[in-house]
Motif scaffolding. Sequence first.
Motif, short mmCIF file in Angstrom:
data_model
loop_
_atom_site.label_atom_id
_atom_site.label_comp_id
_atom_site.label_asym_id
_atom_site.label_seq_id
_atom_site.Cartn_x
_atom_site.Cartn_y
_atom_site.Cartn_z
N ALA A 61 0.64 -1.55 0.51
CA ALA A 61 0.00 -0.16 0.14
C ALA A 61 0.96 1.59 -0.15
CB ALA A 61 -0.92 -0.05 1.50
N VAL A 62 1.94 1.30 0.96
CA VAL A 62 3.10 2.35 0.78
C VAL A 62 3.57 2.63 -0.75
CG1 VAL A 62 4.66 3.24 1.75
CG2 VAL A 62 3.63 2.16 3.20
N ALA A 63 4.46 1.75 -1.44
CA ALA A 63 4.22 0.93 -2.41
C ALA A 63 3.71 1.93 -3.49
CB ALA A 63 5.01 0.54 -3.18
N ARG A 64 2.54 1.71 -3.90
CA ARG A 64 0.80 1.87 -4.54
C ARG A 64 0.82 3.40 -3.95
NH1 ARG A 64 0.35 1.90 -8.32
NH2 ARG A 64 -1.78 3.11 -8.94
N ASP A 120 8.44 -9.00 -7.37
CA ASP A 120 7.11 -8.46 -8.91
C ASP A 120 5.95 -8.43 -8.77
OD1 ASP A 120 6.96 -10.27 -12.06
OD2 ASP A 120 7.31 -8.48 -11.47
N TRP A 121 5.80 -7.71 -7.87
CA TRP A 121 4.37 -7.62 -7.20
C TRP A 121 4.02 -7.27 -8.23
CZ3 TRP A 121 5.86 -5.02 -1.71
CH2 TRP A 121 6.03 -6.22 -0.86
N ASP A 122 2.22 -7.21 -8.44
CA ASP A 122 1.65 -6.80 -8.96
C ASP A 122 1.25 -4.95 -9.27
OD1 ASP A 122 0.69 -8.75 -9.70
OD2 ASP A 122 -0.93 -9.06 -8.81
N VAL A 123 1.39 -4.64 -8.32
CA VAL A 123 1.75 -3.23 -8.03
C VAL A 123 2.72 -3.02 -8.89
CG1 VAL A 123 2.01 -1.51 -5.90
CG2 VAL A 123 1.64 -3.35 -4.94
N MET A 128 3.97 0.54 -14.45
CA MET A 128 4.58 0.01 -15.41
C MET A 128 3.48 0.58 -16.61
SD MET A 128 7.61 -2.15 -14.79
CE MET A 128 7.52 -2.80 -13.77
N GLU A 129 2.73 0.23 -16.20
CA GLU A 129 1.21 -0.26 -16.98
C GLU A 129 1.04 1.18 -17.13
OE1 GLU A 129 -1.17 -3.39 -16.54
OE2 GLU A 129 0.23 -4.71 -17.36
#
Length: 199
Positions: A61-64, A120-123, A128-129
């Motif tokens: 959540a922090v990375a997001r 390799d998290w979905d985040v 990147m997408e």
Amino acid sequence: MTLVAEHIEGDTRDRILEVAERLFRVIGYQKTTVGDIAKELRMSPANVYRFFESKKAIHQAVARSLMGEVELEAQRIVARPGPVLERFRELLTTINRMNTERYVGDSKLHEMVEIAMQEDWDVCVTHMECIAGFIGQMIAQGAATGEFEAPDLQLASLCACTAMMRFFHPQMIAQCATKPGPSIDQMIDFVIAGLSSRH
């Protein structure tokens, strides 16, 4: 759940993330425990687990949230009126500047990003997408005004992102900082030259 209760829940979630990000910056992700976060908030670890099932979920959540700030700024540049070439250059330099400030200048946050990349998290993939999408939108705007020539927008966007990777990817920004190579302006000139309309 009432609106008030929902507001309090959301508020508590935000406070947990705020404290977690601060502790990750100060003592590092590996050394920070859920107990540390709870203690700082004067609540029990069990209460923190009511909002996040694990330390990894807090980290995600922090990375997001950090990535979301970059996305928001990118979106603002894409949506703004004005010459495409100017905004395209600003978009690429802004992504580089924000990622450098957030992750590279801060060794503790860099550690957090490294873990995110390894797992390799979905985040990371979603981010990147999203960034590739904004670059694609700008190229489409340039194609519409005749400033760019891009018969295949998706391919043009992927090529531009790949070319900018050492300036976008936190680990590569750090690793390439002292290595020989083009400056960001030279790389952007190269990308723009590849996209420029040849009429």
